[in-house]
Design a protein around this motif. Structure first.
Motif, PDB file in Angstrom:
ATOM      1  N   SER A   1      24.421  20.623  -2.095  1.00 45.97           N
ATOM      2  CA  SER A   1      25.261  21.819  -1.939  1.00 45.97           C
ATOM      3  C   SER A   1      26.567  21.423  -1.260  1.00 45.97           C
ATOM      4  N   LEU A   2      27.669  21.723  -1.892  1.00 46.77           N
ATOM      5  CA  LEU A   2      28.986  21.369  -1.381  1.00 46.77           C
ATOM      6  C   LEU A   2      29.622  22.574  -0.706  1.00 46.77           C
ATOM      7  N   ASP A   3      30.213  22.360   0.466  1.00 45.01           N
ATOM      8  CA  ASP A   3      30.852  23.451   1.188  1.00 45.01           C
ATOM      9  C   ASP A   3      32.223  22.994   1.652  1.00 45.01           C
ATOM     10  N   ILE A   4      32.976  23.905   2.242  1.00 44.37           N
ATOM     11  CA  ILE A   4      34.306  23.584   2.758  1.00 44.37           C
ATOM     12  C   ILE A   4      34.379  24.002   4.214  1.00 44.37           C
ATOM     13  N   GLY A   5      35.367  23.471   4.926  1.00 45.03           N
ATOM     14  CA  GLY A   5      35.526  23.746   6.343  1.00 45.03           C
ATOM     15  C   GLY A   5      36.050  25.138   6.630  1.00 45.03           C
TER      16      GLY A   5
ATOM     17  N   VAL B   1      36.814  21.747  -2.077  1.00 42.70           N
ATOM     18  CA  VAL B   1      35.457  21.215  -2.225  1.00 42.70           C
ATOM     19  C   VAL B   1      35.502  19.713  -2.468  1.00 42.70           C
ATOM     20  N   LEU B   2      36.427  19.252  -3.281  1.00 41.59           N
ATOM     21  CA  LEU B   2      36.552  17.821  -3.529  1.00 41.59           C
ATOM     22  C   LEU B   2      36.941  17.082  -2.253  1.00 41.59           C
ATOM     23  N   ARG B   3      37.943  17.574  -1.582  1.00 43.38           N
ATOM     24  CA  ARG B   3      38.467  16.904  -0.380  1.00 43.38           C
ATOM     25  C   ARG B   3      37.447  16.864   0.750  1.00 43.38           C
ATOM     26  N   ASP B   4      36.677  17.931   0.923  1.00 39.31           N
ATOM     27  CA  ASP B   4      35.787  18.043   2.077  1.00 39.31           C
ATOM     28  C   ASP B   4      34.409  17.435   1.861  1.00 39.31           C
ATOM     29  N   ASN B   5      34.165  16.847   0.680  1.00 37.70           N
ATOM     30  CA  ASN B   5      32.841  16.288   0.402  1.00 37.70           C
ATOM     31  C   ASN B   5      32.923  14.877  -0.182  1.00 37.70           C
TER      32      ASN B   5
END
Length: 391
Positions: free
Chosen positions: A62-66, A87-91
């Motif tokens: 599961s991908l999340d963002i800050g 989502v790409l940057r934070d994972n």
């Protein structure tokens, strides 16, 4: 080899194109499958497509963002895909652990071009097999492998210099693997009348919704010979403002007026699962649309089609509108009624064109398309992944 399948979108329409590959490639020896999703809805839909047995054999991430990104997204989500990039940057660690990433969109190349993941191999399978220019852009040159539905798309990309020799493989249309074409679809209405599927796109310049949508609704509300199933592209009602960089155009999306919701012969679906699993394209009798690639799913069973051209584009020799040769094209809303009323009688003149377009667009191999895709991925990257030796 660790193969990731990324689903990172506001809606669910891309899942049916690459998720079927998961069920096939998960059975290959030395392949570990990671399914990366950016919302609970995305994950639930993937699980529904691949089934519980396959889901038990793969790793879901599961991908999340800050918090700061979520704050920006709260204000921007109605007009821009801010969260997808966040989502790409934070994972990045989740992506860096993979050998291969399979995606149904092109934004994911930011992982390499902006965020530096150059060891990852990128596989793209377009979510649809339509004709619009947005499906034929220079960004696709950046993928290590491109999986295509058929000769039509392959030949056009090759002629435009968008794919290099050996970069693309024709594998068919994995979404069709999930459809039971042997079982007749259930009628959308129970009154015995022909049902028209209205499937407007969200593209600001070419969509019929902004300039003709109300006229379409008025015509169907004022007669009792046809039903109307309004099922637009799922993104049309996901945002209030739609922008086109290509056409330098912004459009404000209006809601469906309440007076139409009370009409017994009109139903409206702004974007449920039925809008993306071919429920409507299989069950309706006449297609009414503009530039959606769903017309090619429609002609899996050839039937009448009518197209709306609110921008009055010169389309007859333009490959971006190749699908408009599969039915009558209406430039003015005053011609809608006659076009709908005569569509079934005129269909004989378009059947051969629809059948030929289907064969050209979708390669029908002896193996399921998803299995052909899995073979292509493993054959291209299997040895290379072992050489990199990621833990």
């Amino acid at each position: 080899m660790k193969v990731g399948f990324l689903f990172n979108h506001d809606a669910l329409h891309q899942i049916g194109h690459t998720a079927p590959i998961i069920a096939q490639i998960a059975t290959f020896p030395d392949v570990q499958v990671h399914v990366l999703t950016s919302s609970p809805e995305q994950q639930a839909r993937v699980r529904a497509v691949i089934g519980t047995e396959v889901a038990a054999r793969v790793t879901f991430v599961s991908l999340d963002i800050g918090a700061l990104a979520r704050a920006f997204d709260a204000g921007l989500r109605w007009i821009a895909p801010f969260r997808r990039v966040a989502v790409l940057r934070d994972n990045l660690p989740a992506f860096a652990a993979l050998d291969v990433l399979v995606v149904p969109e092109t934004t994911s190349l930011l992982l390499r071009d902006r965020f530096g993941l150059r060891d990852l191999r990128y596989v793209w399978l377009p979510h649809g097999a339509g004709d619009r220019s947005v499906g034929y852009r220079s960004v696709m040159r950046g993928f290590d492998l491109v999986l295509l539905s058929g000769q039509k798309v392959h030949d056009r990309m090759q002629a435009m210099g968008l794919i290099a020799p050996g970069q693309a493989r024709i594998i068919g249309y994995p979404k069709f693997d999930t459809i039971d074409f042997t079982t007749p679809p259930k009628p959308l209405f129970d009154n015995g009348r022909p049902t028209v599927l209205y499937n407007p796109h969200f593209e600001p310049r070419l969509s019929s919704w902004y300039g003709m949508g109300e006229g379409v609704m008025d015509w169907f509300a004022g007669q009792d010979r046809f039903n109307l199933m309004v099922a637009p592209h799922v993104m049309l009602f996901r945002r209030r403002i739609h922008a086109s960089v290509e056409h330098a155009r912004l459009r404000w999306r209006r809601d469906l007026a309440h007076r139409y919701r009370a009409c017994p012969n009109i139903r409206f679906d702004p974007g449920s699962t039925a809008s993306v699993d071919m429920t409507y394209t299989r069950a309706a009798d006449i297609y009414l649309g503009d530039v959606s690639s769903q017309i090619y799913e429609w002609i899996a069973r050839p039937r009448p089609a009518v197209f709306l051209n609110p921008a009055r584009v010169e389309w007859t020799s333009d490959p971006n509108f190749g699908h408009w040769h599969l039915g009558r094209v209406v430039d003015d809303i005053s011609a809608l009624g006659p076009a709908i009323e005569s569509a079934q009688a005129e269909f004989a003149g378009y059947r051969a064109a629809q059948e030929a377009a289907f064969r050209h667009t979708f390669d029908q191999g002896a193996e399921p398309a998803a299995l052909r895709a899995a073979h292509a991925i493993v054959e291209r990257f299997g040895k290379d992944a072992k050489g990199r030796g990621k833990p």
